[in-house]
Scaffold this motif. Sequence first.
Motif, mmCIF file in Angstrom:
data_model
loop_
_atom_site.group_PDB
_atom_site.id
_atom_site.type_symbol
_atom_site.label_atom_id
_atom_site.label_comp_id
_atom_site.label_asym_id
_atom_site.label_seq_id
_atom_site.Cartn_x
_atom_site.Cartn_y
_atom_site.Cartn_z
ATOM 1 N N VAL A 56 7.992 25.246 3.945
ATOM 2 C CA VAL A 56 7.498 24.988 2.770
ATOM 3 C C VAL A 56 6.094 24.396 3.059
ATOM 4 C CG1 VAL A 56 7.140 24.840 0.304
ATOM 5 C CG2 VAL A 56 9.110 26.156 1.078
ATOM 6 N N MET A 57 6.524 23.004 3.542
ATOM 7 C CA MET A 57 5.322 21.864 3.659
ATOM 8 C C MET A 57 4.479 22.414 4.618
ATOM 9 S SD MET A 57 6.327 18.084 4.983
ATOM 10 C CE MET A 57 6.955 18.679 6.627
ATOM 11 N N TRP A 58 4.986 23.214 5.877
ATOM 12 C CA TRP A 58 4.029 23.494 6.866
ATOM 13 C C TRP A 58 3.214 24.624 6.136
ATOM 14 C CZ3 TRP A 58 4.596 19.596 9.263
ATOM 15 C CH2 TRP A 58 5.846 18.968 10.069
ATOM 16 N N ALA A 59 3.752 25.508 5.349
ATOM 17 C CA ALA A 59 2.634 26.582 4.937
ATOM 18 C C ALA A 59 1.668 25.797 3.964
ATOM 19 C CB ALA A 59 3.565 27.481 4.090
ATOM 20 N N PHE A 60 2.283 24.711 3.393
ATOM 21 C CA PHE A 60 1.105 23.862 2.391
ATOM 22 C C PHE A 60 0.077 23.405 3.126
ATOM 23 C CE2 PHE A 60 -0.241 20.189 0.358
ATOM 24 C CZ PHE A 60 -0.846 20.864 -1.037
ATOM 25 N N PHE A 61 0.295 22.574 4.202
ATOM 26 C CA PHE A 61 -0.631 21.943 4.950
ATOM 27 C C PHE A 61 -1.513 23.018 5.621
ATOM 28 C CE2 PHE A 61 2.349 18.050 6.393
ATOM 29 C CZ PHE A 61 2.256 17.740 4.955
ATOM 30 N N LEU A 62 -1.055 24.129 6.087
ATOM 31 C CA LEU A 62 -1.863 25.041 6.762
ATOM 32 C C LEU A 62 -2.889 25.658 5.607
ATOM 33 C CD1 LEU A 62 -2.705 27.092 8.966
ATOM 34 C CD2 LEU A 62 -0.891 28.520 7.971
ATOM 35 N N LEU A 63 -2.266 25.947 4.566
ATOM 36 C CA LEU A 63 -3.210 26.424 3.491
ATOM 37 C C LEU A 63 -4.126 25.366 2.952
ATOM 38 C CD1 LEU A 63 -0.768 28.965 1.813
ATOM 39 C CD2 LEU A 63 -2.420 29.430 3.685
ATOM 40 N N MET A 64 -3.723 24.182 2.822
ATOM 41 C CA MET A 64 -4.578 23.111 2.191
ATOM 42 C C MET A 64 -5.761 22.720 3.135
ATOM 43 S SD MET A 64 -5.062 21.031 -0.208
ATOM 44 C CE MET A 64 -6.133 19.758 -0.576
ATOM 45 N N ALA A 65 -5.525 22.931 4.395
ATOM 46 C CA ALA A 65 -6.457 22.610 5.575
ATOM 47 C C ALA A 65 -7.583 23.713 5.506
ATOM 48 C CB ALA A 65 -5.578 22.469 6.988
ATOM 49 N N THR A 66 -6.817 25.008 5.619
ATOM 50 C CA THR A 66 -7.895 26.099 5.548
ATOM 51 C C THR A 66 -8.648 25.849 4.267
ATOM 52 O OG1 THR A 66 -6.141 27.631 6.476
ATOM 53 C CG2 THR A 66 -8.093 28.746 5.327
ATOM 54 N N GLU A 67 -8.216 25.543 3.034
ATOM 55 C CA GLU A 67 -8.926 25.374 1.991
ATOM 56 C C GLU A 67 -10.181 24.513 1.999
ATOM 57 O OE1 GLU A 67 -9.702 26.784 -2.180
ATOM 58 O OE2 GLU A 67 -8.719 27.493 -0.659
ATOM 59 N N ARG A 68 -9.813 23.384 2.575
ATOM 60 C CA ARG A 68 -10.688 22.149 2.718
ATOM 61 C C ARG A 68 -11.937 22.630 3.893
ATOM 62 N NH1 ARG A 68 -7.335 17.924 5.265
ATOM 63 N NH2 ARG A 68 -9.399 16.987 5.606
ATOM 64 N N TYR A 69 -11.363 23.439 4.769
ATOM 65 C CA TYR A 69 -12.286 23.879 5.846
ATOM 66 C C TYR A 69 -13.333 24.832 5.211
ATOM 67 C CZ TYR A 69 -13.758 26.964 9.780
ATOM 68 O OH TYR A 69 -14.487 27.760 10.757
ATOM 69 N N LEU A 70 -12.744 25.945 4.505
ATOM 70 C CA LEU A 70 -13.779 26.982 4.086
ATOM 71 C C LEU A 70 -14.564 26.336 2.834
ATOM 72 C CD1 LEU A 70 -11.324 29.914 3.723
ATOM 73 C CD2 LEU A 70 -13.185 29.544 5.148
ATOM 74 N N GLN A 71 -14.045 25.330 2.264
ATOM 75 C CA GLN A 71 -15.296 24.571 1.362
ATOM 76 C C GLN A 71 -16.453 24.051 1.854
ATOM 77 O OE1 GLN A 71 -12.848 21.664 -1.107
ATOM 78 N NE2 GLN A 71 -11.870 23.236 -2.187
ATOM 79 N N GLY A 72 -16.121 23.494 3.119
ATOM 80 C CA GLY A 72 -17.255 22.952 4.052
ATOM 81 C C GLY A 72 -18.170 24.003 4.548
ATOM 82 N N VAL A 73 -17.414 25.118 4.809
ATOM 83 C CA VAL A 73 -18.169 26.407 5.501
ATOM 84 C C VAL A 73 -18.917 26.875 4.343
ATOM 85 C CG1 VAL A 73 -17.894 28.703 6.435
ATOM 86 C CG2 VAL A 73 -16.533 27.013 7.417
ATOM 87 N N LEU A 74 -18.423 27.054 3.129
ATOM 88 C CA LEU A 74 -19.282 27.753 2.090
ATOM 89 C C LEU A 74 -20.443 26.706 1.393
ATOM 90 C CD1 LEU A 74 -16.402 29.743 0.313
ATOM 91 C CD2 LEU A 74 -18.116 30.661 1.690
ATOM 92 N N GLU A 75 -20.168 25.629 1.472
ATOM 93 C CA GLU A 75 -21.208 24.469 0.742
ATOM 94 C C GLU A 75 -22.251 24.548 1.977
ATOM 95 O OE1 GLU A 75 -19.091 20.908 0.428
ATOM 96 O OE2 GLU A 75 -18.239 21.543 -1.274
#
Length: 211
Positions: A186-205
């Motif tokens: 569960v923790m690894w899943a959260f880390f992966l998705l949290m990192a993806t969210e941060r990455y995409l925020q930067g891309v979309l900005e």
Amino acid sequence: MTKRDYFAEIQELRIRNPERKGSFDAMLYRLEPLQKVTNDLLKKRKLSSNDLELLRYVPVGAIACIEGYYKGLVRDLIDFGSPYRENIVNLREIKPTLEGLVGLHGGKATLGEFVSHFVGISNVEDIERYMSAILGTEFLKDLKTQTGLAEKVFSGVSRAFELRHIVVHELAPKARATAQQASEYVMWAFFLLMATERYLQGVLEHEESGA
């Protein structure tokens, strides 16, 4: 054999998910209870047979969150517009039919909903394939570079995919995670998705700023 009605399936998805939340919010809604369950099991000195059976399904829930999140991202990125809408040509395996084109023209689904309906995520490689195609990048390579995500996260998520496949498709009564392993999945899943969210925020900005 009855022909599948993809637009009817999309409408059913809309009914099951009446509020089109962001992919991250929807994922948290599912993942947080899983983390609580595994934390509760970790505190027990002895697990019951019911507890042991429950542990078999933690990877199933964690992977459902991952798959739902990335399918939602594919949908939302395409519906965001250019350049992601045009990048669907990179998904060679998705070929629109005349019925599909008519349905899209008739407003039965958005283009993002239609394309993401054919996205299947069974392993980390599928995440790389679909996200790289839509973003026009080497997704996992960029994700690691931009967020510093550790390799053990991908290893943990890969193992969760493997266990999920076994539990869903086989009897395998002894195939289960320990409480510690389940918590880590569960923790690894959260880390992966949290990192993806941060990455995409930067891309979309970056896209919105026109930089």
